[in-house]
Design an enzyme around this catalytic site. Structure first.
Site, PDB file in Angstrom:
ATOM      1  N   GLU A 204      -6.991  -7.517  -0.408  1.00 15.36           N
ATOM      2  CA  GLU A 204      -7.466  -7.533   0.978  1.00 15.36           C
ATOM      3  C   GLU A 204      -8.946  -7.177   0.965  1.00 15.36           C
ATOM      4  OE1 GLU A 204      -5.086  -5.046   3.539  1.00 15.36           O
ATOM      5  OE2 GLU A 204      -3.213  -5.747   2.653  1.00 15.36           O
TER       6      GLU A 204
ATOM      7  N   GLU B  62       0.803  -1.229   0.000  1.00 18.85           N
ATOM      8  CA  GLU B  62       0.000   0.000   0.000  1.00 18.85           C
ATOM      9  C   GLU B  62       0.835   1.278   0.000  1.00 18.85           C
ATOM     10  OE1 GLU B  62      -2.830  -0.252   3.212  1.00 18.85           O
ATOM     11  OE2 GLU B  62      -4.243  -1.313   1.948  1.00 18.85           O
TER      12      GLU B  62
END
Ligand code: GAL
Length: 634
Positions: free
Chosen positions: A316, A144
């Site tokens: 995710e 991320e």
């Protein structure tokens, strides 16, 4: 390429006793999972001291997972440099705009411009690729980029790198002075070494300076990622991915996306509803346990555009309550299955749940997993099992071109952020409102990058707020038969962020001049003749083209010539719906006025109908269950 829809999860073998790894792997396989992502935060266990490598445990974990028939995505651990790294490079920390170090004790505490740290990331990536390059089935770089506001760093390393970047771009201080207009307020420079980062100035810095810093920062992310991709690519044929996020626009995802095979993103619908959307309290209350009806879909469509050949995953997926939003409710029963199918409907190859087992320690203790900390199945587990069962019926990834295209441009997000001209004038917000408006009419949308060179096959194309149209896109707009709507603020600036003369939007053969812009308080909307309002942003235009929409005093708001229209303001929901409906009909589409909780996604093979509400809805002769979906062959 024929691909199967698959499920997965994120697993942290280093968090658990080795004795339970085999049982975990067996349960994952029994659940119907295919992909397991591991390793992305494990640096302190892979290399507890400099050059003291401990890859044996990871090797055993991979063997166990693969032995159970699972596939492994290995993450590089570079989002979590271990504590010893700081002793080696005390100046590697990112620095915030106030000049404060972002310290050790959580994650992402590095500056993208620090060469010493970058070398360390290349070294650990190379070592992992040497060891596991032929063993793992896919890779993830870092974790991320941009999470926790980490793209912009005002460190000494960043300052040095920015000066180099400017010197390369402009070649001479004079050229930079001209491009930025530094004669204004005597801001001229004699040498690149005099130029600082655009923070801590007395009042706002020169917007061209601020924009170049954003471009530079985005390039630093691409350079950092490229180094890892190269280190892996030399040693492994497995596809490489990165897990992006929701509403992170600080770096150009198309640039990193082109370096890798697969784009993935991390989808947390309930957290995002709470902390990433402008919508009012009623909206947030209504969807508190389901998530916003369009936010996930927007990102699914965005990441389909960012992945090479449209390849994308959810890396995710929220499986229950999270821990990090202002409030963290549990999803309605059925939502974990719903979110999974929504991703598949938009073309995902894999949906992986974060995480396998809830952690009883450290920062994310109240973040649900598929299992509770005591290894008993949590609520999301049964819903994942249901999807695994349903995938037998609908196994294949479906891609089909949508009838509508919406251009998304990261550089425009930076330009708007540097020069919003009024509170709330945000590029993502504008594009997302248009996306929502299209979805409320039942239309499926493709998102396109700003250098798109062909609009073939689209019936309706929108490029709101794209601040400088690229030549490729201009040519594609001139060549297409599709209905095209530009504006507000499309082609409003030069590449240096100046106002062009002749005045914008300067579209060939289209007599339209934006003579003045104004921004408005939220409580001073401009009434339109046909109902609805302009809010936030408004352009005063001079034109001899056909006026399709005007304000209550007759001033032009939407003008059209042939298939091209220009919208001179930010429409509210009512005005936007009318404008989009008219354009969709002109484009030969059949817009529908959907019930508020219903959304449609057409893939070419299948029509998916989603009900985001808490009550059943009857639509088109079908009952769609609450927090549920139906699908029909088309
Ligand atoms: C993501 C992150 C994960 C985990 C998760 C919690 O942003 O990649 O490591 O922190 O959020 O929701």
């Amino acid at each position: 390429m024929s691909l199967k829809r698959t499920l997965g999860t994120c697993y942290y073998p280093e968090h658990w006793a080795e004795e339970i790894w085999s049982e975990d792997a067996r349960r994952m396989a029994d659940l119907g999972l295919t992909w397991i992502r591991i390793g992305e935060f494990a640096w302190s266990r892979l290399e507890p001291r400099p050059d003291d490598l401990h890859f044996d445990w990871l090797d055993r974990a991979i063997d166990i997972l693969k032995g159970a028939g699972l596939k492994v995505v290995l993450g590089t651990p570079t989002a979590t440099p271990p504590r010893w790294m700081l002793d080696k490079y005390p100046d590697m920390l990112a620095v915030d705009a106030q000049g404060r170090e972002r310290r050790f004790g959580s994650r992402r505490h590095y500056c993208f411009s620090h060469d010493g740290y970058r070398d360390e990331t290349i070294r650990i990536t190379r070592l992992l690729a040497e060891q596991f390059g032929r063993k793992v089935d896919a890779w993830q770089t870092d974790n991320e980029y941009g999470c926790h506001d980490t793209i912009y760093s005002y460190s000494d390393a960043a300052r040095r790198a920015f000066r180099d970047w400017l010197a390369q771009k402009y070649q001479s201080p004079d050229a930079l002075n001209r491009a930025w207009g530094n004669v204004f307020w005597s801001m001229e420079y004699d040498s690149f070494d005099q130029i600082d980062l655009p923070n801590l100035t007395v009042t706002e810095p020169n917007p061209s300076h601020a924009l170049d810093f954003r471009r530079f920062s985005s390039d630093q992310v691409a350079r950092f990622n490229r180094a890892q991709v190269d280190a892996i690519r030399a040693r492994s044929d497995a596809p490489i991915s990165h897990n992006y996020m929701g509403r992170i626009v600080e770096f150009d995802h198309f640039a990193t996306g082109r370096q890798m095979e697969i784009a993935t993103w991390d989808s947390y619908p309930l957290g995002f509803l709470e902390d990433r959307l402008e919508d009012d309290a009623d909206h947030k209350r209504r969807y508190a346990r389901q998530g916003d009806p369009d936010f996930q879909a927007f990102h699914h469509d965005l990441y389909r555009a960012i992945g090479r050949d449209g390849r994308w995953w959810v890396m995710e997926q929220q499986p229950g309550p999270v821990n990090w939003a202002p409030h963290n409710p549990a999803p309605l029963p059925g939502m974990v299955r719903f979110w999974t199918w929504e991703a598949f409907a938009h073309g995902a190859e894999c949906v992986a749940y974060f995480r396998w087992r809830q952690a009883p320690m450290a920062q994310e203790q109240y973040h649900a997993g598929l299992l509770r900390p005591d290894s008993v199945a949590a609520e999301g587990f049964a819903e994942a099992a249901q999807v695994a069962q349903e995938l037998r019926e609908m196994p294949d990834v479906e891609h089909g071109q949508a009838p509508v295209a919406l251009v998304f441009d990261y550089a425009s997000a930076w330009a708007w952020a540097v020069q919003p001209q009024g509170q709330g004038c945000d590029y993502f917000r504008l594009v997302f409102e248009v996306y929502r408006g299209l979805r409320k009419l039942g239309l499926s949308v493709d998102i396109l990058p700003p250098d798109t060179a062909s609009l073939d096959g689209y019936a309706l194309v929108l490029a709101p707020g794209v601040i400088t149209l690229r030549d490729e896109l201009k040519a594609a707009i001139a060549a297409t038969d599709a209905q095209v709507i530009l504006g507000p603020r499309t082609n409003a600036k030069t590449a240096d962020l100046g106002i062009p003369v002749p005045l914008p939007p300067a579209l060939t053969g289209f007599d339209l001049t934006v003579a003045r812009v104004e921004t408005m308080r939220p409580d001073m909307p401009v009434l339109l003749e046909k109902g609805g309002h302009l809010t936030l942003w408004r352009e005063q235009i001079e034109t001899s083209e056909d006026v399709v929409e005007a304000d209550a005093h007759g001033a032009p708001v939407l003008v059209r010539k042939g298939h091209l229209s220009y919208l001179a303001g930010w429409p509210d929901e009512v005005a936007l719906s009318r404008i989009l409906t008219r354009a969709a009909i002109a484009a030969g589409l059949s817009p529908q006025d959907l019930p508020p909780d219903i959304r449609i996604r057409d893939t070419g093979q299948t029509r998916f109908l989603f009900n985001h509400g808490p009550d059943p809805v009857e639509f088109d002769g079908h009952i769609i269950p609450p927090a549920g979906l139906i699908w029909l062959p088309t």
